[in-house]
Design an enzyme around this catalytic site. Structure first.
Site, mmCIF file in Angstrom:
data_model
loop_
_atom_site.group_PDB
_atom_site.id
_atom_site.type_symbol
_atom_site.label_atom_id
_atom_site.label_comp_id
_atom_site.label_asym_id
_atom_site.label_seq_id
_atom_site.Cartn_x
_atom_site.Cartn_y
_atom_site.Cartn_z
ATOM 1 N N GLY A 53 0.970 51.536 36.354
ATOM 2 C CA GLY A 53 1.903 50.479 35.987
ATOM 3 C C GLY A 53 3.325 50.867 36.334
ATOM 4 N N ASP A 245 4.675 43.982 40.872
ATOM 5 C CA ASP A 245 5.141 45.288 41.330
ATOM 6 C C ASP A 245 6.524 45.176 41.968
ATOM 7 O OD1 ASP A 245 2.756 46.446 40.537
ATOM 8 O OD2 ASP A 245 1.820 46.159 42.497
ATOM 9 N N LYS A 256 -0.963 43.212 41.942
ATOM 10 C CA LYS A 256 -2.303 43.752 42.147
ATOM 11 C C LYS A 256 -3.154 42.819 43.005
ATOM 12 C CE LYS A 256 -5.738 46.541 41.603
ATOM 13 N NZ LYS A 256 -5.709 47.893 42.205
#
Length: 353
Positions: A53, A245, A256
């Site tokens: 993460g 991200d 993802k």
């Protein structure tokens, strides 16, 4: 070892003189704590997936930079700066696609550039900065949760929401972004159930997101990635909430692998699709998703489940870690400053400057 009674999950903690990490590779089968005292071991933890993460990676990297500085026995500022710069580059290369990791390293290096006192004092300031990055992340994730809660539709009174991968406590400092909104909704009585897409190939949804929900008593149903369209068709899902991200200036979002397909399916079923991320995830220097990097992960993530080989010899494998969701598929991007349309992100750039 069992998880702590506190329903908050803290994937990265500083205790006295060392870093304490939850080994996310072992969940949900085992709750394992890893104690780390050296910078080199922080790098290894990030590379191996102990920490996952963007925000959690950034927090761990910040502490890693402090450990690297404290390991260097010198009062030569130039030597110390060279050492920290090299460590910073190593951390950046672990996951170049994680914007918050890059941001956290930059914050730590700024402390070094702006410091003019003794080396011992600089080391103390680096530790204080790492702790501030962690504390600030928890505060802003709570703000994302509250802002996101306010942006949810009023009808129905209790929502069922689908999420992908893990953008919860384990991916941040202990609250989460997209899962943080769901956590806030649960505490406000607005959430009926979470549908967690398993998130192939490494199952962050079924392993990590579902584990977090169970710790807090949030009703969670795990579905395979290929079931998402069916769930929407059957009216089981009122909205999709995902993390990010990296976000380009135009609102294109890298997250993802599998996120893009969820956005396409959500649009086809006229279901809102929200992205939740801190403002630091937005890279205003990148015009669009076409300019963002997609990292490739090793093929064994696809052809092996534990020790079992699931694909024949002679096949080839394509394993991108992320995909890009175009801005036009996103209903809103929820940051600590509120929910905003993807084509209005320039307003946040003005606030940041």
């Amino acid at each position: 070892m069992v998880a702590p009674a506190d329903t908050h999950v803290y994937p990265v903690l500083w205790q006295d003189d060392h870093l304490v990490l939850i080994d996310q590779r072992q969940l949900p089968e085992r709750y394992t704590i890893v104690a780390i005292h050296r910078c080199e071991d922080v790098l290894r933890a990030l590379r191996s997936g102990i920490v996952q993460g963007g925000s959690a990676l950034g927090i761990a990297a910040a502490y890693g930079l402090y450990l690297g500085a404290s390991e260097l026995q010198t009062h030569d500022r130039a030597a110390l700066w060279e050492r920290i710069e090299a460590i910073g580059d190593q951390f950046k290369q672990v996951r170049p696609d994680k914007a918050h990791l890059q941001w956290a390293v930059k914050q730590m290096l700024t402390v070094v550039r702006q410091h003019s006192g003794a080396v011992d004092d600089l080391q103390a300031q680096l530790l204080a900065k790492a702790q501030a990055i962690q504390a600030d992340d928890f505060t802003l994730c709570q703000a994302i949760g509250d802002r996101g809660l306010a942006s949810l539709p009023a009808d129905p009174a209790q929502l069922t929401l689908l999420t992908h991968c893990n953008h919860g406590a384990l991916a941040t400092s202990g609250y989460g972004t997209s899962l943080g909104i769901m956590r806030s909704a649960w505490r406000a009585g607005r959430l009926a159930r979470i549908y967690a897409a398993e998130t192939r190939p490494t199952l962050q949804g079924s392993r990590l997101t579902a584990w977090e929900c169970v710790q807090e008593g949030i009703p969670v149903t795990i579905v395979t990635d290929s079931m998402a369209a069916h769930c929407m068709q059957q009216g089981l899902v009122h909205g999709v909430l995902v993390g990010a991200d990296r976000i380009a200036a135009n609102g294109d979002t890298v997250s993802k692998i599998g996120t893009y397909s969820l956005a396409v399916i959500a649009q086809a079923h006229k279901i809102p699709f929200w992205v939740a991320a801190p403002v630091s995830t937005i890279d205003f220097a990148i015009a669009s998703g076409a300019d963002m990097t997609i990292t490739q992960h090793p093929p064994e993530e696809i052809y092996a489940l534990g020790e079992r080989i699931t694909s024949p010899k002679g096949a080839t494998f394509y394993n991108p870690a992320s995909d890009m969701t175009p801005a036009h598929l996103i209903t809103a991007i929820v940051t600590e400053q509120g929910a905003i349309a993807p084509d209005q992100l320039h307003i946040l750039a003005t606030k940041e400057s």
